[in-house]
Scaffold this motif. Sequence first.
Motif, PDB file in Angstrom:
ATOM      1  N   ASN A 196     -77.433  37.202  50.516  1.00 36.56           N
ATOM      2  CA  ASN A 196     -76.612  36.037  50.802  1.00 36.56           C
ATOM      3  C   ASN A 196     -76.123  36.050  52.243  1.00 36.56           C
ATOM      4  O   ASN A 196     -76.248  35.071  52.969  1.00 36.56           O
ATOM      5  CB  ASN A 196     -75.435  36.051  49.808  1.00 36.56           C
ATOM      6  N   VAL A 197     -75.600  37.229  52.654  1.00 42.75           N
ATOM      7  CA  VAL A 197     -75.067  37.336  54.022  1.00 42.75           C
ATOM      8  C   VAL A 197     -76.191  37.120  55.019  1.00 42.75           C
ATOM      9  O   VAL A 197     -76.035  36.397  56.010  1.00 42.75           O
ATOM     10  CB  VAL A 197     -74.394  38.698  54.229  1.00 42.75           C
ATOM     11  N   THR A 198     -77.359  37.735  54.758  1.00 45.58           N
ATOM     12  CA  THR A 198     -78.474  37.611  55.694  1.00 45.58           C
ATOM     13  C   THR A 198     -78.870  36.150  55.867  1.00 45.58           C
ATOM     14  O   THR A 198     -79.074  35.675  56.988  1.00 45.58           O
ATOM     15  CB  THR A 198     -79.674  38.418  55.187  1.00 45.58           C
ATOM     16  N   GLU A 199     -78.962  35.458  54.739  1.00 50.57           N
ATOM     17  CA  GLU A 199     -79.351  34.046  54.819  1.00 50.57           C
ATOM     18  C   GLU A 199     -78.385  33.257  55.690  1.00 50.57           C
ATOM     19  O   GLU A 199     -78.783  32.518  56.585  1.00 50.57           O
ATOM     20  CB  GLU A 199     -79.323  33.426  53.417  1.00 50.57           C
ATOM     21  N   ARG A 200     -77.105  33.470  55.372  1.00 56.52           N
ATOM     22  CA  ARG A 200     -76.103  32.715  56.115  1.00 56.52           C
ATOM     23  C   ARG A 200     -76.109  33.103  57.586  1.00 56.52           C
ATOM     24  O   ARG A 200     -75.916  32.272  58.478  1.00 56.52           O
ATOM     25  CB  ARG A 200     -74.727  32.929  55.501  1.00 56.52           C
ATOM     26  N   ALA A 201     -76.330  34.382  57.828  1.00 55.57           N
ATOM     27  CA  ALA A 201     -76.361  34.838  59.215  1.00 55.57           C
ATOM     28  C   ALA A 201     -77.530  34.226  59.955  1.00 55.57           C
ATOM     29  O   ALA A 201     -77.391  33.786  61.103  1.00 55.57           O
ATOM     30  CB  ALA A 201     -76.446  36.358  59.248  1.00 55.57           C
ATOM     31  N   ASN A 202     -78.668  34.190  59.303  1.00 50.26           N
ATOM     32  CA  ASN A 202     -79.839  33.598  59.950  1.00 50.26           C
ATOM     33  C   ASN A 202     -79.585  32.147  60.315  1.00 50.26           C
ATOM     34  O   ASN A 202     -79.942  31.679  61.392  1.00 50.26           O
ATOM     35  CB  ASN A 202     -81.054  33.679  59.025  1.00 50.26           C
ATOM     36  N   LYS A 203     -78.939  31.454  59.371  1.00 51.91           N
ATOM     37  CA  LYS A 203     -78.640  30.053  59.618  1.00 51.91           C
ATOM     38  C   LYS A 203     -77.724  29.910  60.839  1.00 51.91           C
ATOM     39  O   LYS A 203     -77.931  29.046  61.696  1.00 51.91           O
ATOM     40  CB  LYS A 203     -77.948  29.471  58.384  1.00 51.91           C
ATOM     41  N   VAL A 235     -84.407  37.008  66.304  1.00 50.18           N
ATOM     42  CA  VAL A 235     -83.286  37.843  65.898  1.00 50.18           C
ATOM     43  C   VAL A 235     -83.453  38.182  64.427  1.00 50.18           C
ATOM     44  O   VAL A 235     -83.550  37.288  63.583  1.00 50.18           O
ATOM     45  CB  VAL A 235     -81.937  37.136  66.121  1.00 50.18           C
ATOM     46  N   ILE A 236     -83.547  39.462  64.146  1.00 52.82           N
ATOM     47  CA  ILE A 236     -83.719  39.870  62.751  1.00 52.82           C
ATOM     48  C   ILE A 236     -82.420  40.501  62.278  1.00 52.82           C
ATOM     49  O   ILE A 236     -81.944  41.474  62.857  1.00 52.82           O
ATOM     50  CB  ILE A 236     -84.890  40.860  62.627  1.00 52.82           C
ATOM     51  N   VAL A 237     -81.887  39.891  61.238  1.00 50.99           N
ATOM     52  CA  VAL A 237     -80.607  40.395  60.730  1.00 50.99           C
ATOM     53  C   VAL A 237     -80.884  41.293  59.544  1.00 50.99           C
ATOM     54  O   VAL A 237     -81.699  40.978  58.681  1.00 50.99           O
ATOM     55  CB  VAL A 237     -79.693  39.227  60.316  1.00 50.99           C
ATOM     56  N   ASN A 238     -80.214  42.411  59.544  1.00 49.20           N
ATOM     57  CA  ASN A 238     -80.440  43.383  58.499  1.00 49.20           C
ATOM     58  C   ASN A 238     -79.064  43.806  57.992  1.00 49.20           C
ATOM     59  O   ASN A 238     -78.287  44.405  58.711  1.00 49.20           O
ATOM     60  CB  ASN A 238     -81.211  44.556  59.133  1.00 49.20           C
ATOM     61  N   VAL A 239     -78.760  43.427  56.749  1.00 53.32           N
ATOM     62  CA  VAL A 239     -77.416  43.680  56.241  1.00 53.32           C
ATOM     63  C   VAL A 239     -77.489  44.710  55.127  1.00 53.32           C
ATOM     64  O   VAL A 239     -78.343  44.615  54.244  1.00 53.32           O
ATOM     65  CB  VAL A 239     -76.785  42.383  55.707  1.00 53.32           C
ATOM     66  N   SER A 240     -76.647  45.690  55.173  1.00 55.11           N
ATOM     67  CA  SER A 240     -76.548  46.601  54.037  1.00 55.11           C
ATOM     68  C   SER A 240     -75.113  46.552  53.530  1.00 55.11           C
ATOM     69  O   SER A 240     -74.166  46.548  54.299  1.00 55.11           O
ATOM     70  CB  SER A 240     -76.941  48.009  54.456  1.00 55.11           C
TER      71      SER A 240
END
Lengths: 367, 362, 496
Positions: free
Chosen positions: A302-309, A351-356
Motif C-alpha cells: 500500500n505504502v509503495t503504491e502511494r509513494a510511487n504515485k 525512482v524505485i521505492v522499496n518499503v519494508s
Amino acid sequence: MVKCILIASVLGTSIILSACSDRRIIEEIGFIQSASYDRSADGQLIIAISIPKADSGSKVSREEFLTTARSAKEARITLSRQSQLTLASGQLRNVLFGCSLARLGIWEHIDSLVRDTVISPQVRITLVDGDAAKLLTRQYKQHPIPGRYIEQLLEKSSRNQTVPKVTLHDFVKEYYEEGIDPVAPIIRDKGDHVEIGGIGLFRDDRYVASLHPEEALIFAFLRGKFNQGEIIMDLGSRNGIKETAMLSAINSKRRITVNFDQGVPTVYCHARIQGSIMEYNGTLKISDIHGRHQLETQIAQNVTERANKMIRLMQNNGVDSLGIGRFVRNSMSYSGWKSLDWMAKYPEVKVIVNVSVFIKDVGKLKI
Amino acid sequence: MKEKLSCFHAAILVHMTQTGIVIFALPGLLAVQFGTNGWLAVPLYFIVTLINVSLIAIVYRVGEGKSIFDILERSIPKVMLYPLYVFLIGLWSLIGCIAAKKYILLFQLIAFPTTNPMAFKFVIDLLAYALIVKGLYNIAKTATVFFWLIIWMGLFLFYFFGDLEWVTFTPFVFQGGHHDVKTYFDIYAAFLGYELSLLFIGYSDRKTRLVKAIIWGNGITAINYILICLVSFGFFSLPQLKSLFVPLLDLLASIKLPFIERIENLLYGFFLFSTILTIGMYSWSAKEVSQRIFPTVRSRFLAFVIVLLSFIVSFIPKSLYEVDKWLRLLAYLEFWVAFGLPLLLISVLIVQRGSKGELSHG
Amino acid sequence: MSLRTNIQRWIFNKESAQSRPAEKLPDTERKPTLAQTLDEYKDCADLIHRTYPDIQVEVLYFGHMVNKDLLNREVIALLLNVEPDEVGNLLNQPQFKVANDSKGLIIGILSGQIAIFRGEIVYLADIRGPESRSVTQSETETVITGPHDAFNEEIDINLSLIRRRVKSSHLKVVKLSVGEITKTNVCVLYILDIVNMDYVDEFVRRIRAIEVDGIYDTNMLIQYIDDSPISIFPQFLTSERPDAIASKLLAGRVIGLVDGSPSVVSAPTSFFEFFSSSDDYYQRWSIGTATRLLRFIAFGITISFTSMYVSVTTFHYEMIPENLLLTLTESRSRVPFPPLYEALLMEVTIELLREAGARLPTKIGQTIGIVGGIVIGQAAVQAGLTSNILIIAVASSAIASFVIPSYVMSASIRLIRFSLIMAAGIWGNFGIAIAITALVIHMCGLTSLGSSYLTPVAPFKFKDWRDTFIRSPFKTLIERPSQSRTKNRIRNKMKK
C-alpha cells in the motif's frame, strides 16, 4: 585615585551615552506574532499582522492590522501609524503566504525576512489555501489569538508528521541547495477552525503543487527519519467490507541509493517502517506470525503504491521535494554534476521505492 | 617580573589572542573560498601556522631565551631599528583597535543599531587599558578565566548534531570555490595572534616550554575552528553559507532553550571576553615595543597613549565595509610580519653566532 | 606638590624613594617605678591603689579587670597574713613575675594583672577575670553536622580552642600588639613544616606596619593589611569556627587572631575558598560536592538574575520565550517606570529588609520578615509597582546570596549585583558582558598575601579543582592546596 576617576568617568559617560534610542521596553512594543502576505485581485500585496496584547486586568486579547503595501517593511511602517505601540518583529513566529501569491514566487519576501537580523531563523513558513489575511484576522470562537492557535496546530502536526516542520532556515537552505526543493505546510479556513490542508511543493520559490493531507505520512516516510506518527491504511475491500489498519507509534528510516546505468541514474529509495497495530478490521489473524507477515507485506504494498504515485506527481510537476537530486549529486563527480541539468533530467529518472514494514506489536489483546 | 608564564597559561594566551571576531565570518569565508567541504582547509592553515611556529622556535632556541629586542639591538644600531619599531607599534595597535571596532559594528547588527559605536569603543578601550597595565602575567591569568567563561559555549554545538545531515556535506572536496588570493589572507587572519608569542620569550623560562605551549594554543584554536566550521557546513547548505555574512551568528540564533531564546546576542556579548584579549594582547605588544623607544617613560603612560591614539584612529572607518577593508590590509601586513620578524631575528642570530665564532677562533 | 611634578611622576619611571618610616623602638629600657606608673594612670578613677604599709608593699590593679576570688586568694590574703621579713620569699613564688620594663607593666595592668611594688622591684601577677562570655554556637556560620563551638571574644579561649584541636608542638604562635592606644593583642599562628615561612613573614610584617590608634575586630585588621584595600572583595578569609581554622592551619595557611574579636583570619585566600564550608567535609562527598556546586550556581543566580531581567525587558525582548511573553508584558504593563528603576526599587527594598532584620532582635526581626513578605510578595504587584516575575528574580537572587557561606563575601557579591543591574539597564546584554569583563580583569589583578586570588583557576591548578568546585572523596584529596606553596605537600599517606 586614578582608578576612582577612571571608574567614575566610565559610569558617567556610559550613563550619558546610554542607548536610550535603542530601548525596546517590552510593554511599549507590539510584538508581531504572525504576519501574512497575500495578493489581492488587482495584484496588490496585502499584509496582515497579528499582535497578541496583554491588557491590564482583562484577559489576553489581540490586535490585528491590515494594509496594502509594496513590501512587508513598508507595511510595518504604515501599520505602526495605526498603533500606539512600536511594532517589532523580534517575536515573529509564523509567516503565512496566500497560495495565490506563492504561485508567483515569494523569494523577495523571504529575502527580506532573512536579511533582518531581528527575525529568528526559526520562524515558520506556512501556506494558506485561500485568503491568508482573513484567516489571520478573523475571530475564532474558541481561540482568542489565531496566530498562537495556528502555531500550536502546526507544532503539534509537525510532531505527528502530518506536516513537515518548515522554518525560515529550512526553506532558505532548501531553496539555495541544488537537488532539493522547499516545501511548506498548507492550512485552510474551516469555519470555526483552521485545518491542515496538505503540503505545498515549491519549484524554487514558486508554489506549484500540493499533496493531500492523507499522503503526508507517505511523504514523511520518503523524506527522512522520524519517530512519531500514525497512519490509516486502506487495504482494499474483501467481501464488500473495507479493510483498514491503523499503524501507530511509527519509527521510520529512509535510505536512498543511486545506481548509474549508462549514465542514467536509477534511484532506490528504501523506507523501513516500524510500528504497532492499534486498529485492524481485516480478516488476517494478526496475533499469528504469518498473519502479521502478510499484513506487513500488505501495508508495504500500500505504502509503495502511494509513494510511487506521489513521486510521479512530483516528477510531473518538476519538483524535487524529496531531495533525490542531492543523492544523485553525491554519487557523481563534481564536474559531472555541474554539467548535468538536473531539473531537466529529473522527470525521467527512475525512482524505485522499496518499503519494508515491521509490526512491533498489536496491542494488548492476544487474539 | 616575578612570575614566569606557565605552559598552560602561554597556550591559553595564544589561543585567546587568536580567537577573535574572524571566527564569526570564518565558515562563510571558507565556503566562498574553498567551496564544498571548506572546513577541511582549517587543518591546512594549521599546518602553515606550524611552519611559522617552527621559525619562532628556532629564534627561541638559538637566542637562548633572550628577548627579541635584545637580539636585535645587539647587532643593529638603535636608530636603524626605530623605523621597524614604529611600524610594529602602528600595526599592532591598529589591529587591536580595528578588531574592536569590527566587534562593535557586528554587535550593532543585532542590537543597539542607533547608538554611537564610539561609545562602546570607549568603554572597551578602557577595559583594554585596565587589562594591559596589569602586565603579561596578569593578562595570562585573565585569559585563563575568560577561556573557561567561553569554552562551555562549545556545548551548544551538540545542539545541532540532530540537524546535521550527511548528505549536505557532499563528497566533493574544495569544489566550486572562488580561490581568490586576497581571501587566503583574510582567512589566515583567523589564526593570527600566535606571532605575538615572540614577545613572550622574555617572560618565560625553561619550565614554560614555550614552543609546546604555542603549538597547543594553536591546536585548541584549530580544533575549535574545525568543529564550528564542520557544524556550519552541515547545518547550512553551501550556497546558503556563501550568502551569509556572519554564519556563526545565524547558527547561534537557531538555538532555542526552554527558558530563553535567541541567545545569540547574549553569547555574542560573551565573545567580548576573547575579543578584549585579542585587543589587549595587540595593544600590549605595541606597548612593549614602544617601551624600547622610550625606556624612561612609565609603561602605564605608554599604554594610555597607545589606547588613546588607537581610540582616535578608530573614528575614521565608519561602515562595516571600511572596517573590513582596513582589517584585510592589516591582516595582510601582519601575515608578513609573522613570517618576516622571526626570519629577520634568525638572520641576526646567525650573524651574531658567526662573529662570536670568529672571536673565539681568533 | 605642583601639578607638573605630579604629571612627571605619572609619566616617568622613578624609583619611589619613600619608604615607611623605621619602626620605633619600644621603650623597654626604662625601669618601672611606682611614681611613674601612677603618673601614667593619672585621672583613672577606676584604678585601685592599695598600700600595705607594714610590709611596704603597694598594689595597683583595675578592679573590674580582675577575678575577685583569685585576687583575694592569690594576693590579698597572702599579703595580709605575711610577716614583713617573709615578703621577699612570698613574692618569689611562681605566680609573681618581675616586670622589668615600664611598658610591659602598663600593658600588664591594663590587661588585668596586678602590679605589686616593693621597693625597686615590681611584680606582676596574673589574676585576670572576670570570665568572658562562654563558648557558644556561631551565629553567622552554622553547620548541621560537625562541631558547634565557636570562637568568642577572648583571645586565650580562642587559642585554647585551636590548641585543643591541633595538638602539635609545631603549632607556633607569634604575639603582636596593634593599635597605639588600644594595644590590641594579635596572635599569628602557623604550623612549622607545613606553612611557607614567606607568608608568615609577610603577614607579620604587614601587621607590624599598621600604625593606627586602634582596631577592634579581625575584619577591621584585615582591611589594613589587604593587598588591594580599595577592592570590593575581601582578600582574607575570616571564620568563627575553630574546626575550620584548624583545617586551614593544616592546609598550610597562616592564622591571625585578634583579641576581642570572635572571627579569625586565614591567609592566603582564594576567591573560591569563600564558597566552601566545613559542612562539606562532614557530609559524604557526593552531598558535599552537590552543595558546593549549588553554591556556585547560587553565585551565578545572584549576580545575573535581576540583571538579565532588566536587560531582556529593556533591550532584548526577542529572547523571551513565547509562553512567558504575555504574562511578562501583562504584569509589566501596569508598572509606571522602566525596568531598571523597577529592579533597583525592589533590590533596595530587599536590602532594606535584610538590614532591618539584621539590626533588630530576633522577635521583631520575624515581624519584619512577614511584613516584607507581604509588601514585596503581593502588595507591590497589586499596586502595579513591579511585575511579579521581577519579584521572583529579586527574591531568588536574594536567597541565592545567602547560600554563600561567608557573610563578608555575600555582602560583596550583593554589591556587585547592583553594578550588573546598572550595566544591564544601560547597555543590556552588552552591558552585562562589559561588567563581567571588568570584574574578571579586576579579580585577576587581585592577590592575597601576594598569591593570586583566583588560584585554582588562574593560575591554573587542575589538581586543586577536586577540593574547590567539588569535594571529591577523601582518598583522592592527597595534597595540600597549591596556594599554600608548602614543601610538605602530601597530607594523606594512606595507600589507596
